[in-house]
Design a protein around this motif. Structure first.
Motif, PDB file in Angstrom:
ATOM      1  N   THR A  27       0.834  -1.199   0.000  1.00 22.39           N
ATOM      2  CA  THR A  27       0.000   0.000   0.000  1.00 22.39           C
ATOM      3  C   THR A  27       0.871   1.252   0.000  1.00 22.39           C
ATOM      4  OG1 THR A  27      -1.650  -1.225   1.269  1.00 22.39           O
ATOM      5  CG2 THR A  27      -1.922   1.159   1.149  1.00 22.39           C
ATOM      6  N   PHE A  28       1.911   1.246   0.817  1.00 21.12           N
ATOM      7  CA  PHE A  28       2.839   2.389   0.831  1.00 21.12           C
ATOM      8  C   PHE A  28       3.503   2.573  -0.530  1.00 21.12           C
ATOM      9  CE2 PHE A  28       7.467   3.360   1.287  1.00 21.12           C
ATOM     10  CZ  PHE A  28       7.326   4.735   1.377  1.00 21.12           C
ATOM     11  N   HIS A  29       3.906   1.479  -1.170  1.00 18.35           N
ATOM     12  CA  HIS A  29       4.557   1.525  -2.479  1.00 18.35           C
ATOM     13  C   HIS A  29       3.637   2.203  -3.503  1.00 18.35           C
ATOM     14  CE1 HIS A  29       7.133  -1.030  -5.521  1.00 18.35           C
ATOM     15  NE2 HIS A  29       7.068   0.239  -5.860  1.00 18.35           N
ATOM     16  N   ILE A  30       2.373   1.842  -3.476  1.00 24.79           N
ATOM     17  CA  ILE A  30       1.402   2.427  -4.403  1.00 24.79           C
ATOM     18  C   ILE A  30       1.185   3.903  -4.091  1.00 24.79           C
ATOM     19  CG2 ILE A  30      -1.046   2.383  -5.073  1.00 24.79           C
ATOM     20  CD1 ILE A  30      -0.819  -0.739  -4.614  1.00 24.79           C
ATOM     21  N   TRP A  31       1.028   4.228  -2.814  1.00 26.59           N
ATOM     22  CA  TRP A  31       0.895   5.639  -2.410  1.00 26.59           C
ATOM     23  C   TRP A  31       2.130   6.433  -2.826  1.00 26.59           C
ATOM     24  CZ3 TRP A  31       3.973   8.542   0.873  1.00 26.59           C
ATOM     25  CH2 TRP A  31       3.469   9.777   1.267  1.00 26.59           C
ATOM     26  N   GLY A  32       3.306   5.838  -2.658  1.00 27.52           N
ATOM     27  CA  GLY A  32       4.541   6.513  -3.049  1.00 27.52           C
ATOM     28  C   GLY A  32       4.616   6.769  -4.540  1.00 27.52           C
ATOM     29  N   THR A  33       4.045   5.870  -5.330  1.00 34.36           N
ATOM     30  CA  THR A  33       4.027   6.067  -6.780  1.00 34.36           C
ATOM     31  C   THR A  33       3.150   7.261  -7.151  1.00 34.36           C
ATOM     32  OG1 THR A  33       4.352   3.685  -7.093  1.00 34.36           O
ATOM     33  CG2 THR A  33       3.559   4.927  -8.995  1.00 34.36           C
ATOM     34  N   LEU A  34       2.006   7.402  -6.486  1.00 34.68           N
ATOM     35  CA  LEU A  34       1.153   8.572  -6.695  1.00 34.68           C
ATOM     36  C   LEU A  34       1.863   9.852  -6.246  1.00 34.68           C
ATOM     37  CD1 LEU A  34      -2.235   7.111  -5.395  1.00 34.68           C
ATOM     38  CD2 LEU A  34      -1.628   7.586  -7.767  1.00 34.68           C
ATOM     39  N   THR A  35       2.577   9.761  -5.144  1.00 33.65           N
ATOM     40  CA  THR A  35       3.324  10.914  -4.643  1.00 33.65           C
ATOM     41  C   THR A  35       4.373  11.354  -5.642  1.00 33.65           C
ATOM     42  OG1 THR A  35       2.979  10.180  -2.357  1.00 33.65           O
ATOM     43  CG2 THR A  35       4.747  11.763  -2.742  1.00 33.65           C
ATOM     44  N   MET A  36       5.089  10.393  -6.211  1.00 28.73           N
ATOM     45  CA  MET A  36       6.118  10.737  -7.191  1.00 28.73           C
ATOM     46  C   MET A  36       5.503  11.398  -8.418  1.00 28.73           C
ATOM     47  SD  MET A  36       9.070   8.430  -9.026  1.00 28.73           S
ATOM     48  CE  MET A  36       7.945   7.668 -10.166  1.00 28.73           C
ATOM     49  N   ASN A  37       4.392  10.861  -8.887  1.00 28.37           N
ATOM     50  CA  ASN A  37       3.723  11.440 -10.049  1.00 28.37           C
ATOM     51  C   ASN A  37       3.362  12.901  -9.802  1.00 28.37           C
ATOM     52  OD1 ASN A  37       2.125  11.313 -12.635  1.00 28.37           O
ATOM     53  ND2 ASN A  37       0.451  11.671 -11.194  1.00 28.37           N
ATOM     54  N   GLN A  38       2.799  13.191  -8.619  1.00 26.23           N
ATOM     55  CA  GLN A  38       2.398  14.566  -8.334  1.00 26.23           C
ATOM     56  C   GLN A  38       3.600  15.458  -8.044  1.00 26.23           C
ATOM     57  OE1 GLN A  38      -1.959  13.272  -6.662  1.00 26.23           O
ATOM     58  NE2 GLN A  38      -1.052  15.058  -5.739  1.00 26.23           N
ATOM     59  N   ALA A  39       4.677  14.873  -7.511  1.00 29.29           N
ATOM     60  CA  ALA A  39       5.889  15.660  -7.287  1.00 29.29           C
ATOM     61  C   ALA A  39       6.503  16.112  -8.604  1.00 29.29           C
ATOM     62  CB  ALA A  39       6.904  14.839  -6.488  1.00 29.29           C
ATOM     63  N   PHE A  40       6.489  15.247  -9.603  1.00 26.20           N
ATOM     64  CA  PHE A  40       7.035  15.623 -10.909  1.00 26.20           C
ATOM     65  C   PHE A  40       6.144  16.668 -11.579  1.00 26.20           C
ATOM     66  CE2 PHE A  40       9.953  12.277 -10.253  1.00 26.20           C
ATOM     67  CZ  PHE A  40      10.988  12.451 -11.168  1.00 26.20           C
ATOM     68  N   ASN A  41       4.842  16.569 -11.367  1.00 24.61           N
ATOM     69  CA  ASN A  41       3.938  17.574 -11.894  1.00 24.61           C
ATOM     70  C   ASN A  41       4.062  18.890 -11.139  1.00 24.61           C
ATOM     71  OD1 ASN A  41       1.976  16.637 -14.134  1.00 24.61           O
ATOM     72  ND2 ASN A  41       2.145  14.874 -12.775  1.00 24.61           N
TER      73      ASN A  41
END
Length: 326
Positions: free
Chosen positions: A206-220
């Protein structure tokens, strides 16, 4: 080097590094999130199981800690030139306490690692076989970590807090030369940090998936930071989070299929874990039916991150101070 040659005025404190990280997070945050995302991907990809990897590196870290206590030091090449790594004796209870996992989970994962030939017992010895080195050798991670430390050093240079000019390759070489020392520091930072997220999210997938969303929004965030002319805002940690979760979050989501492709986590698992995150109001769907973060992350995640970043600052401070005298 004699004590007389060491100029302590050139060394850093944990507080100096921590303040630099927090005050310049708009510039450093994307790279840190990328650093952590690449690491958690490597954790999962090793065995398609986060916990098996965490168990293995916890045993490796324990042995590195013993080396450092005995003033024994190996370079990266020396450490991985052996046919196997002997690790200190361990108990299931000890691993449970370190990783904050149920005893039955740890016992099952250890037995699976033994069945896979990753961990084996030879008389009174416990060893990690050479064939497992490909899973645990941090060849790419050292490069990612060196790059990030270099970015922090540049910010410290700008503020005239750290005088030594570095490049990523120089940092990488010093880490490899002092590998068991530096990577013990790395694991002391990383293992508790990741286990803390395991507690928050109930599991590492679950953390891994949340972290992937975080990375996507950080790049945006970086794209919007450049295009919307918001440089007048203080580029601090809190500013970064406010913009990432507020202005950007609703329009820059990611699909379950994309998350699966990026992480190798099965799509069905991604969907199931996203339902958990939605239930706990940590993510939501936008008008395109993509997943995005919610503002509840401010209340639940940000306080933990601010505290855990003190361990990150400690690790970076140790490496940068080592580089002063290398």
């Amino acid at each position: 080097m004699s004590l007389q040659q060491i100029d302590l005025s050139k060394t850093l404190s944990d507080e100096q590094v921590y303040n630099c990280l927090m005050e310049n997070y708009a510039g450093l945050g994307k790279d840190w999130i990328s650093h952590q995302w690449n690491w958690i991907n490597s954790v999962y990809w090793a065995f398609n199981d986060h916990y098996k990897y965490m168990i293995v590196i916890s045993l490796v870290e324990k042995t590195m800690q013993f080396y450092n206590q005995m003033n024994i030091q190996y370079s990266y090449d020396e450490y991985y030139s052996k046919s196997y790594l002997q690790i200190e004796k361990f108990s299931i209870t000890e691993l449970c306490e370190k990783l904050k996992l149920p005893k039955e989970t740890v016992r099952r994962k250890v037995l699976e690692l033994e069945k896979d030939g990753v961990i084996s017992r030879s008389k009174k010895k416990i060893i990690i076989d050479r064939k497992a080195f490909g899973f645990i050798k941090p060849q790419n991670q050292i490069k990612f970590t060196s790059k990030y430390i270099h970015l922090v050093s540049q910010e410290l240079n700008k503020n005239k807090i750290y005088s030594k000019k570095l490049d990523p390759k120089q940092i990488e070489n010093v880490i490899k030369k002092n590998f068991t020392l530096c990577w013990d520091w790395f694991y002391r930072m990383q293992i508790p940090l990741i286990i803390g997220y395991n507690y928050i999210f109930d599991d590492l997938t679950t953390f891994h998936i949340w972290g992937t969303l975080t990375m996507n929004q950080a790049f945006n965030f970086k794209k919007n930071f450049d295009s919307e002319n918001i440089h007048t805002l203080q580029p601090s940690y809190m500013t970064f989070n406010e913009i990432t979760l507020g202005k950007i979050g609703s329009s820059t989501g990611i699909s379950a299929m994309s998350i699966s492709d990026m992480t190798n986590i099965p799509r069905a698992t991604v969907i199931r874990k996203c339902k958990y995150l939605i239930k706990h109001d940590l993510i939501k769907t936008n008008e395109k039916k993509q997943y995005v973060l919610t503002k509840l992350n401010h209340e639940k995640i940000v306080p933990y991150q601010k505290e855990s970043f003190k361990q990150k600052a400690k690790f970076i401070r140790k490496v940068l101070n080592l580089l002063v005298f290398s």
